[in-house]
Motif scaffolding. Structure first.
Motif, PDB file in Angstrom:
ATOM      1  N   THR A 534      22.492   1.221 -12.360  1.00  0.00           N
ATOM      2  CA  THR A 534      21.313   0.641 -11.707  1.00  0.00           C
ATOM      3  C   THR A 534      21.497   0.627 -10.194  1.00  0.00           C
ATOM      4  OG1 THR A 534      22.227  -1.574 -11.894  1.00  0.00           O
ATOM      5  CG2 THR A 534      20.780  -0.841 -13.665  1.00  0.00           C
ATOM      6  N   LYS A 535      20.391   0.789  -9.504  1.00  0.00           N
ATOM      7  CA  LYS A 535      20.389   0.672  -8.062  1.00  0.00           C
ATOM      8  C   LYS A 535      19.629  -0.592  -7.680  1.00  0.00           C
ATOM      9  CE  LYS A 535      17.570   3.375  -5.806  1.00  0.00           C
ATOM     10  NZ  LYS A 535      16.862   4.543  -5.281  1.00  0.00           N
ATOM     11  N   ASN A 536      19.668  -0.951  -6.439  1.00  0.00           N
ATOM     12  CA  ASN A 536      19.001  -2.168  -5.979  1.00  0.00           C
ATOM     13  C   ASN A 536      17.541  -1.865  -5.642  1.00  0.00           C
ATOM     14  OD1 ASN A 536      18.490  -4.734  -5.078  1.00  0.00           O
ATOM     15  ND2 ASN A 536      19.213  -4.323  -2.997  1.00  0.00           N
ATOM     16  N   PHE A 537      16.619  -2.469  -6.423  1.00  0.00           N
ATOM     17  CA  PHE A 537      15.199  -2.256  -6.195  1.00  0.00           C
ATOM     18  C   PHE A 537      14.524  -3.436  -5.499  1.00  0.00           C
ATOM     19  CE2 PHE A 537      15.855   0.600  -9.905  1.00  0.00           C
ATOM     20  CZ  PHE A 537      15.465   1.773  -9.285  1.00  0.00           C
ATOM     21  N   VAL A 538      15.185  -4.551  -5.394  1.00  0.00           N
ATOM     22  CA  VAL A 538      14.566  -5.747  -4.810  1.00  0.00           C
ATOM     23  C   VAL A 538      14.153  -5.450  -3.369  1.00  0.00           C
ATOM     24  CG1 VAL A 538      14.916  -8.155  -4.137  1.00  0.00           C
ATOM     25  CG2 VAL A 538      15.875  -7.307  -6.284  1.00  0.00           C
ATOM     26  N   GLY A 539      12.872  -5.708  -3.080  1.00  0.00           N
ATOM     27  CA  GLY A 539      12.347  -5.436  -1.747  1.00  0.00           C
ATOM     28  C   GLY A 539      11.897  -4.007  -1.551  1.00  0.00           C
ATOM     29  N   ARG A 540      12.068  -3.150  -2.606  1.00  0.00           N
ATOM     30  CA  ARG A 540      11.641  -1.750  -2.528  1.00  0.00           C
ATOM     31  C   ARG A 540      10.259  -1.600  -3.148  1.00  0.00           C
ATOM     32  NH1 ARG A 540      14.560   0.998   0.831  1.00  0.00           N
ATOM     33  NH2 ARG A 540      14.009   2.905  -0.255  1.00  0.00           N
ATOM     34  N   PRO A 541       9.521  -0.547  -2.804  1.00  0.00           N
ATOM     35  CA  PRO A 541       8.192  -0.351  -3.382  1.00  0.00           C
ATOM     36  C   PRO A 541       8.258  -0.005  -4.870  1.00  0.00           C
ATOM     37  CG  PRO A 541       8.789   1.507  -1.991  1.00  0.00           C
ATOM     38  CD  PRO A 541       9.835   0.461  -1.777  1.00  0.00           C
ATOM     39  N   GLU A 542       7.202  -0.320  -5.589  1.00  0.00           N
ATOM     40  CA  GLU A 542       7.135  -0.053  -7.022  1.00  0.00           C
ATOM     41  C   GLU A 542       7.280   1.438  -7.316  1.00  0.00           C
ATOM     42  OE1 GLU A 542       4.015  -0.628 -10.774  1.00  0.00           O
ATOM     43  OE2 GLU A 542       3.511  -1.402  -8.779  1.00  0.00           O
ATOM     44  N   SER A 543       6.802   2.286  -6.401  1.00  0.00           N
ATOM     45  CA  SER A 543       6.884   3.728  -6.615  1.00  0.00           C
ATOM     46  C   SER A 543       8.321   4.200  -6.784  1.00  0.00           C
ATOM     47  CB  SER A 543       6.226   4.474  -5.442  1.00  0.00           C
ATOM     48  OG  SER A 543       6.849   4.119  -4.225  1.00  0.00           O
ATOM     49  N   TYR A 564       1.819 -13.154  -8.494  1.00  0.00           N
ATOM     50  CA  TYR A 564       1.499 -13.388  -7.087  1.00  0.00           C
ATOM     51  C   TYR A 564       2.727 -13.932  -6.357  1.00  0.00           C
ATOM     52  CZ  TYR A 564      -3.347 -12.950  -8.597  1.00  0.00           C
ATOM     53  OH  TYR A 564      -4.524 -12.483  -9.115  1.00  0.00           O
ATOM     54  N   HIS A 565       2.820 -13.580  -5.058  1.00  0.00           N
ATOM     55  CA  HIS A 565       3.943 -14.050  -4.262  1.00  0.00           C
ATOM     56  C   HIS A 565       3.484 -14.227  -2.818  1.00  0.00           C
ATOM     57  CE1 HIS A 565       8.049 -14.394  -2.680  1.00  0.00           C
ATOM     58  NE2 HIS A 565       8.447 -14.520  -3.932  1.00  0.00           N
ATOM     59  N   ASP A 566       3.868 -15.339  -2.193  1.00  0.00           N
ATOM     60  CA  ASP A 566       3.373 -15.656  -0.852  1.00  0.00           C
ATOM     61  C   ASP A 566       4.058 -14.876   0.261  1.00  0.00           C
ATOM     62  OD1 ASP A 566       1.527 -17.450  -1.809  1.00  0.00           O
ATOM     63  OD2 ASP A 566       2.883 -19.175  -1.672  1.00  0.00           O
ATOM     64  N   THR A 567       5.283 -14.382   0.028  1.00  0.00           N
ATOM     65  CA  THR A 567       6.015 -13.709   1.106  1.00  0.00           C
ATOM     66  C   THR A 567       6.272 -12.233   0.855  1.00  0.00           C
ATOM     67  OG1 THR A 567       8.130 -14.400   0.129  1.00  0.00           O
ATOM     68  CG2 THR A 567       7.150 -15.842   1.813  1.00  0.00           C
ATOM     69  N   ILE A 568       6.505 -11.821  -0.393  1.00  0.00           N
ATOM     70  CA  ILE A 568       6.772 -10.403  -0.687  1.00  0.00           C
ATOM     71  C   ILE A 568       5.442  -9.664  -0.822  1.00  0.00           C
ATOM     72  CG2 ILE A 568       7.768  -8.780  -2.355  1.00  0.00           C
ATOM     73  CD1 ILE A 568       9.925 -10.791  -2.921  1.00  0.00           C
ATOM     74  N   PRO A 569       5.262  -8.567  -0.075  1.00  0.00           N
ATOM     75  CA  PRO A 569       3.975  -7.859  -0.068  1.00  0.00           C
ATOM     76  C   PRO A 569       3.617  -7.281  -1.428  1.00  0.00           C
ATOM     77  CG  PRO A 569       5.394  -7.132   1.732  1.00  0.00           C
ATOM     78  CD  PRO A 569       6.239  -7.952   0.823  1.00  0.00           C
ATOM     79  N   ASN A 570       2.353  -7.011  -1.573  1.00  0.00           N
ATOM     80  CA  ASN A 570       1.843  -6.388  -2.791  1.00  0.00           C
ATOM     81  C   ASN A 570       2.538  -5.052  -3.053  1.00  0.00           C
ATOM     82  OD1 ASN A 570      -0.403  -4.126  -3.629  1.00  0.00           O
ATOM     83  ND2 ASN A 570      -0.530  -5.965  -4.884  1.00  0.00           N
ATOM     84  N   GLY A 571       2.949  -4.815  -4.310  1.00  0.00           N
ATOM     85  CA  GLY A 571       3.550  -3.541  -4.696  1.00  0.00           C
ATOM     86  C   GLY A 571       5.038  -3.445  -4.474  1.00  0.00           C
ATOM     87  N   VAL A 573       9.121  -5.029  -5.134  1.00  0.00           N
ATOM     88  CA  VAL A 573       9.872  -5.664  -6.212  1.00  0.00           C
ATOM     89  C   VAL A 573      10.333  -7.064  -5.789  1.00  0.00           C
ATOM     90  CG1 VAL A 573      11.905  -5.502  -7.693  1.00  0.00           C
ATOM     91  CG2 VAL A 573      10.625  -3.434  -7.090  1.00  0.00           C
ATOM     92  N   ILE A 574      10.056  -8.054  -6.660  1.00  0.00           N
ATOM     93  CA  ILE A 574      10.520  -9.425  -6.445  1.00  0.00           C
ATOM     94  C   ILE A 574      11.919  -9.607  -7.026  1.00  0.00           C
ATOM     95  CG2 ILE A 574      10.081 -11.864  -6.963  1.00  0.00           C
ATOM     96  CD1 ILE A 574       7.105 -11.152  -7.178  1.00  0.00           C
ATOM     97  N   ILE A 594       7.083  -7.210 -10.154  1.00  0.00           N
ATOM     98  CA  ILE A 594       6.428  -6.639  -8.980  1.00  0.00           C
ATOM     99  C   ILE A 594       5.475  -7.664  -8.370  1.00  0.00           C
ATOM    100  CG2 ILE A 594       5.087  -4.698  -8.097  1.00  0.00           C
ATOM    101  CD1 ILE A 594       7.686  -3.834  -9.363  1.00  0.00           C
ATOM    102  N   SER A 595       5.471  -7.753  -7.058  1.00  0.00           N
ATOM    103  CA  SER A 595       4.604  -8.701  -6.355  1.00  0.00           C
ATOM    104  C   SER A 595       3.167  -8.193  -6.296  1.00  0.00           C
ATOM    105  CB  SER A 595       5.114  -8.937  -4.934  1.00  0.00           C
ATOM    106  OG  SER A 595       4.179  -9.695  -4.188  1.00  0.00           O
ATOM    107  N   LEU A 596       2.224  -9.118  -6.503  1.00  0.00           N
ATOM    108  CA  LEU A 596       0.805  -8.824  -6.299  1.00  0.00           C
ATOM    109  C   LEU A 596       0.333  -9.286  -4.924  1.00  0.00           C
ATOM    110  CD1 LEU A 596      -0.631  -9.919  -9.764  1.00  0.00           C
ATOM    111  CD2 LEU A 596      -0.378  -7.582  -8.915  1.00  0.00           C
TER     112      LEU A 596
END
Length: 816
Positions: A534-543, A564-571, A573-574, A594-596
């Motif tokens: 596994t690689k680190n996806f947290v903070g990376r785009p869903e794509s 939904y998440h107040d700080t991590i942008p839409n799309g 990874v939380i 994934i953050s909405l």
């Protein structure tokens, strides 16, 4: 005959022998001839040529004495021909030596960096990078990703906001995601990273704004010497990138052939290695496709491949020769093409990676360079195994044609091609040793390549599997060699290297005209461990997650959850179920959240339509502007419903309705709003209406800044085809611009005209520029009776626009 005339003739007959002797001396000092010509033969040849020249000179002197000019001319011509022949041979040897020096050069490495932006960016030069976000490679030893970019930024005094990524692929991903305004990549990034269709499409959205090259000296490293008569191995590499300088990194090794040679027994074993073979790399710190050994920019390149092959086969191999695809195309064309029996018709990309450009019919035929390359590369209608066999078929065909064509006529072309398109770590002496071995074989085979003992082994591999690339930090297509095929190939290689009687002789009966295969037996993949990390996806785009998921879908999957998440942008990874570096078994699933984005950033299309229903165009415009949604209006003239009023909402476009939910921050599409348009005679005579923003009279201090608050205009029936005009005059009606350093009264007149020529009532605003106040001396006493200006004067003299006016949000044409 006059004395001076005889003297000239004596000089004339002496010139060819002198030139011939000088050329002969230079020829014998060649280190190349030292390796291929016996010293005794040198002495014999020198004496023979000396005797011939001496005889020709003596005969020429006799012809001068007898005044036989015709025979003298023939004598001089023969002498000149012999001298020219020696000079030509010397020139050929010189060119050959020079080519050897160039293809074995170790003097420098060539690096070239590109500053890259998105194709729709307005950044066009380095100077435009000031105060922009620039991405560099997080590797201070990388010339293309760090050293050269840093030097250029400093030299051009660029004040950019610099951040770093661990790989070039991460830089590309973050540029496309908008994290950076520009990044740095190797100049050949489009070719180097074009190994997956999805990534190839992404590269088309990038453009280069600046490039910088640099030559770097490299210390020469000596390879293990070739001992005459002893067996050895060499790796032949075919690459789709042009060879530049002495670099072997940044390449896709499409062809990998391990050639094992035993000069004593005249055995040559060519082991075809599938470029997608999944192996443990000695220099990439993990498992990867074997052709990625040369992909990473800044790594040892071909040396990395050699060390990986040494580890994989357990043999001693120290030499490589690399040929780029353009070189192969040019070599085949230079020798007049090659004869190949094409088993079935197909179409393939050309050397410029243009798909479907080369199409061949089935049957025995002569192929040019591009066609031969297409035959060697094609696998889509066959298999990787057949493609590997075709590599050897093409090499054999080239060898046959080289023997049959007039090399004296074509040698200069071939040397020029080799100088530009071939690179090896063999030194000149080792190259000449290989030449000797080749010439000995040709003699023993009667100069017929078909008589040489050349065997080919292709290691059978598993079907398509997607694995994790330790080099790219990216999922890639790969194959795994079967254990029994691998072990038998190792046995054959060691048999040739050790010059022993083959213990499995039936496997050395491969005929280039027939497909090779090992005897039937259990096919067991030689599987590396781990298969997936596994690689680190947290903070990376869903794509990023989905691409990784797709490539591993045969043996791994991802389940997605959204919240939904107040700080991590839409799309983005939380969280992910397994931490980075976890070794996953087959059929293992991993949950990714994934953050909405913020819940307030969404609006349902159903609610949007509900809020627009019954509204006029002015109300709709204000509502959509407040939401931040791009929009435009289209009129609908065939409205028969009498309950629908003119200039009111009917519907929105189907594309927007299909979204169900709109995420406002990323809704870049233009929403089309359909408005009822019912024509009447009254429309043609109704005047447009203008309303001012701000006060109709504004007073300005001397030298202050002037900004017109503008106005809002509309028509009861039209919302388009309105011509707005603004005229500024002085009190005498003379057109003039407002100059805050010229005191006086200025009048701004606003008018709007419909397409039918109906003009609105003019609306005026008066602007008064005050006189310049005289500066007071600091020593003057303060008048205690002087009234200080009220803090509210400005508010008293100018009324701010009402909230209603702001909601109406005027069109851009009406704002000045």
């Amino acid at each position: 005959m006059k004395k001076h005339k005889k003297t000239l003739l004596y000089i004339l007959i002496s010139i060819p022998p002198v030139l011939g002797f000088l050329a002969l001396i230079l020829l014998w000092t060649s280190s190349t001839l030292d390796n291929i010509i016996d010293p005794f033969l040198k002495v014999t040849t020198t004496l023979t040529i000396s005797i011939i020249f001496t005889i020709l000179v003596l005969i020429g002197i006799n012809f001068i004495k007898t005044n036989d000019m015709l025979k003298l001319a023939i004598n001089v011509a023969i002498s000149a021909f012999l001298a020219i022949f020696i000079l030509y041979a010397g020139k050929a040897i010189y060119d050959f030596e020079n080519t050897l020096k160039n293809i074995t050069k170790k003097g420098y490495e060539y690096y070239s960096t590109a500053f890259v932006v998105r194709s729709n960016s307005n950044i066009t030069s380095l100077l435009d990078l000031n105060n922009k976000k620039l991405g560099l490679l997080n590797d201070e030893t990388s010339y293309e990703g760090y050293i050269i970019p840093k030097e250029e930024i400093e030299a051009n005094e660029i004040n950019a906001n610099i951040d770093y990524e661990n790989t070039f692929l991460n830089l590309i991903s973050e540029l496309l995601n908008g994290t950076y305004d520009a990044i740095v990549l190797p100049e050949t990034y489009k070719e180097a990273f074009d190994f997956e269709e999805e990534l190839s499409e992404s590269l088309e959205n990038l453009k280069t704004i600046y490039t910088k090259s640099k030559e770097v000296k490299k210390e020469q490293t000596e390879t293990k010497p070739i001992v005459k008569g002893e067996p050895f191995s060499i790796v032949l590499i075919g690459t789709d990138k042009k060879i530049v300088g002495n670099r072997t990194d940044g390449q896709n090794y499409d062809v990998i052939l391990l050639i094992t040679v035993n000069p004593k027994t005249s055995d040559v074993l060519i082991t075809s290695i599938n470029r997608d073979t999944y192996v443990k790399s000695k220099c990439l710190n993990g498992y990867d496709r074997i052709n990625h050994s040369g992909w990473a920019f800044g790594n040892p390149g071909a040396e990395c491949l050699l060390s990986t092959i040494r580890e994989f086969f357990g043999i001693d191999v120290h030499y490589y020769a690399m040929v780029d695809f353009k070189g192969m195309v040019n070599i085949v064309d230079a020798i007049g093409g090659i004869k190949i029996d094409v088993p079935k018709a197909f179409c393939e990309q050309d050397s410029n990676r243009k798909k479907g450009r080369i199409c061949l019919k089935a049957g025995h035929q002569k192929l040019n360079g591009e066609q031969a390359l297409a035959f060697a590369r094609h696998r889509k209608t066959t298999s990787s195994t057949v493609r590997s066999q075709n590599h050897v078929v093409v090499i054999k065909a080239i060898a046959e044609q080289l023997v049959s064509v007039n090399l004296v006529k074509n040698y200069s072309k071939l040397l020029n091609i080799a100088e530009k398109n071939v690179l090896t770590n063999l030194n000149e002496e080792q190259m000449m040793q290989l030449y000797e071995i080749g010439m000995d074989w040709l003699k023993t085979s009667n100069y017929n390549v078909n008589n040489l003992r050349i065997e080919n082994v292709v290691i059978k591999t598993s079907g398509s599997i997607w694995g994790y690339s330790a080099n790219l930090n990216y999922p890639v297509y790969m194959v795994i060699p079967y254990q029994n095929h691998y072990e038998r190939a190792v046995n054959l290689i060691n048999t040739v290297l050790e010059a022993k009687t083959p213990t499995i002789s039936k496997y050395l009966s491969f005929d280039l005209k027939k497909p090779f295969s090992f005897p039937d037996g259990p096919l067991q993949p030689r599987e590396p461990d781990p298969r997936v990390i596994t690689k680190n996806f947290v903070g990376r785009p869903e794509s990023d997650v989905r691409y990784w998921d797709t490539k591993f879908m045969h043996n791994f999957w991802v389940t997605y959850e959204y919240e939904y998440h107040d700080t991590i942008p839409n799309g983005y990874v939380i969280s992910q179920e397994f931490p980075v570096g976890t070794k996953l078994n087959y059929r293992t699933g991993m949950k990714v959240v994934i953050s909405l984005g913020k819940k307030s950033d969404y609006i349902s299309v159903k609610d949007l339509v509900k809020n627009l229903t019954g509204k006029t165009i002015q109300q709709i415009k204000g509502y959509l502007n407040n939401l931040g949604l791009k929009h435009r209006f289209e009129k609908v003239t065939d409205v028969e419903d009498p309950n629908v009023l003119h200039n009111t909402f009917i519907d929105i476009d189907k594309k927007t309705k299909a979204k169900k939910v709109i995420y406002k921050p990323e809704h870049k599409d233009e929403t089309i709003v359909y408005i009822a348009f019912k024509g009447t005679e009254e429309m043609k005579t109704t005047k447009p209406i203008i309303e001012l923003y701000g006060n109709p009279e504004i007073t300005l201090e001397y030298g202050s800044t002037w900004n017109d608050p503008g106005c809002y205009y509309f028509h009861e029936f039209y919302w388009y085809d309105l011509d707005f005009t603004k005229v500024i005059t002085n009190e005498d009606g003379i057109a003039i611009g407002i100059d805050t350093k010229t005191p006086g009264t200025y009048i701004i007149t606003y008018t709007v005209t419909t397409k039918d020529g109906v003009i609105s009532d003019p609306v005026k605003r008066t602007v008064i520029v005050k006189e310049k106040e005289e500066e007071q001396e600091t020593s003057d006493p303060i008048d205690e009776n002087q009234t200080e200006p009220s803090e509210n004067n400005e508010d008293e003299n100018q009324t701010e626009p009402s909230e209603n006016n702001e909601d109406e949000n005027p069109s851009e044409e009406g704002e000045e």
